[in-house]
Scaffold this active site. Structure first.
Site, PDB file in Angstrom:
ATOM      1  N   GLY A  14      18.022  -5.062 -43.885  1.00  0.00           N
ATOM      2  CA  GLY A  14      19.090  -4.339 -44.583  1.00  0.00           C
ATOM      3  C   GLY A  14      20.321  -5.214 -44.707  1.00  0.00           C
ATOM      4  N   ALA A  15      20.086  -6.503 -44.967  1.00  0.00           N
ATOM      5  CA  ALA A  15      21.179  -7.487 -44.889  1.00  0.00           C
ATOM      6  C   ALA A  15      21.867  -7.736 -46.219  1.00  0.00           C
ATOM      7  CB  ALA A  15      20.647  -8.803 -44.327  1.00  0.00           C
ATOM      8  N   VAL A  62      10.738  -2.234 -44.594  1.00  0.00           N
ATOM      9  CA  VAL A  62      10.576  -2.246 -43.139  1.00  0.00           C
ATOM     10  C   VAL A  62       9.822  -1.023 -42.600  1.00  0.00           C
ATOM     11  CG1 VAL A  62      12.529  -3.752 -42.651  1.00  0.00           C
ATOM     12  CG2 VAL A  62      12.896  -1.276 -42.817  1.00  0.00           C
ATOM     13  N   ASN A  88      18.362  -3.295 -38.667  1.00  0.00           N
ATOM     14  CA  ASN A  88      19.528  -2.528 -39.130  1.00  0.00           C
ATOM     15  C   ASN A  88      19.246  -1.622 -40.326  1.00  0.00           C
ATOM     16  OD1 ASN A  88      22.635  -2.274 -39.824  1.00  0.00           O
ATOM     17  ND2 ASN A  88      21.653  -3.106 -41.652  1.00  0.00           N
ATOM     18  N   SER A 140      23.482   5.117 -34.481  1.00  0.00           N
ATOM     19  CA  SER A 140      24.648   5.809 -35.055  1.00  0.00           C
ATOM     20  C   SER A 140      25.238   6.711 -33.971  1.00  0.00           C
ATOM     21  CB  SER A 140      24.196   6.686 -36.234  1.00  0.00           C
ATOM     22  OG  SER A 140      25.283   7.406 -36.784  1.00  0.00           O
ATOM     23  N   TYR A 154      18.323  12.775 -40.371  1.00  0.00           N
ATOM     24  CA  TYR A 154      18.979  11.494 -40.051  1.00  0.00           C
ATOM     25  C   TYR A 154      19.382  11.446 -38.569  1.00  0.00           C
ATOM     26  CZ  TYR A 154      22.492   7.768 -40.148  1.00  0.00           C
ATOM     27  OH  TYR A 154      23.218   6.628 -39.884  1.00  0.00           O
ATOM     28  N   ALA A 156      18.092  13.094 -36.116  1.00  0.00           N
ATOM     29  CA  ALA A 156      16.876  12.966 -35.301  1.00  0.00           C
ATOM     30  C   ALA A 156      16.410  11.510 -35.282  1.00  0.00           C
ATOM     31  CB  ALA A 156      15.778  13.870 -35.871  1.00  0.00           C
TER      32      ALA A 156
END
Ligand code: NAP
Length: 254
Positions: A14-15, A62, A88, A140, A154, A156
């Site tokens: 996620g870069a 991913v 990420n 998060s 999200y 969870a």
């Protein structure tokens, strides 16, 4: 203060945007060679060229096991080592619980949690062979600590990442490998900007420091977890949120 990370190799998923881009840039500034991963090869190549320091782009979804294996193999082929994984990549679409479909729930869990498992599993053989590794998950505050309407799936997924991390960290503790998590609050990213101005203003008002976080705030913490000096820290989540989870009530913010 810290031993140099110059010449180390990292995979950052996620870069191409947001927090992942911030981590990739920060790693490159520290002399780390970064495999820049997203689903879009052109985007990944563009970011790799932008950050330099030997970065290359790689396209992988991913949530897919074969893609994660190919990603780890590509890093080994290019750099001959994988010292660091920043897992990420994640998504945060909103859906009210009453209307949420099984497909929506599964998509978020698969992208956010299965990916942590798959990316970690793919790099472990290489890290074990070198008896060194630093794995940093992006969780998060939402889920492990707080809740927000529309994000039950999200939340969870982000809590599940921490559950995964604790047992995984135990399993690799004797191999010189640590697994930790950054737990961002509300960070100014393209993804967050997509939530709209009202959401961002509401969030900034709920943060004791009065401002949204910047990607560099998360990237600096990720870089610390990546150092050799962080060897005695494993299985931990670090909240980086400007104090957002602290107030007991709105009165505490006045
Ligand atoms: P973002 O700006 O939307 O960027 C997401 C990145 O992940 C993009 O590079 C995207 O590229 C990639 N990606 C998405 N799905 C993928 C997949 N299946 N396979 C590979 N790459 C994928 O997101 P962000 O705000 O930086 O968030 C990044 C992480 O931080 C997430 O795990 C999120 O849960 C967490 N987080 C963010 C905040 C915040 O305030 N922003 C707060 C707490 C936690 P492609 O779409 O091209 O694949």
């Amino acid at each position: 203060m810290f031993e140099s990370l110059q010449g180390c190799a990292a995979i950052v998923t996620g870069a191409t945007r947001g927090i992942g881009l911030g981590i990739a840039k920060r790693f490159a500034e520290a002399g780390i060679q970064v495999l820049v991963v997203s689903r879009d090869q052109a985007d990944a190549d563009r970011v790799a060229a932008q950050i330099g320091a030997g970065a290359i782009g790689f396209a992988a979804d991913v949530s897919d096991a074969a893609a994660c294996q190919a990603m780890a193999d590509a890093a080994m082929e290019r750099y001959g080592r994988i010292d660091i994984l920043a897992a990420n990549a994640g998504i945060f679409p909103a859906a009210a619980l009453a209307e949420m479909s099984v497909a929506q729930f599964d998509h978020v869990l698969t992208t956010n949690v299965r990916s942590s498992f798959l990316c970690t599993q793919a790099v472990l053989p290489y890290m074990k062979a070198h008896q060194f590794g630093r794995i940093i998950l992006t969780s998060s505050i939402t889920g492990p600590v707080t809740g927000f309407p529309g994000w039950s799936h999200y939340g969870a997924s982000k809590a599940a990442q921490l559950g995964f991390m604790r047992t995984a960290a135990l399993e690799v503790a004797r191999d010189g490998i640590t697994i930790n998590a950054v737990m961002p609050g509300n960070i100014r990213t393209e993804g967050l900007e997509g939530m709209g101005e009202d959401y961002q203003a509401q969030m900034a008002a709920a943060i004791p420091t009065g401002v949204l976080g910047e990607v560099a705030d998360i990237a600096n913490a990720a870089l610390f977890f990546a150092t050799r000096e962080a060897s005695f820290i494993t299985g931990q989540g670090l909240i980086i949120d400007g104090g957002q989870v602290l107030p007991e009530s709105a009165a505490a913010l006045q």
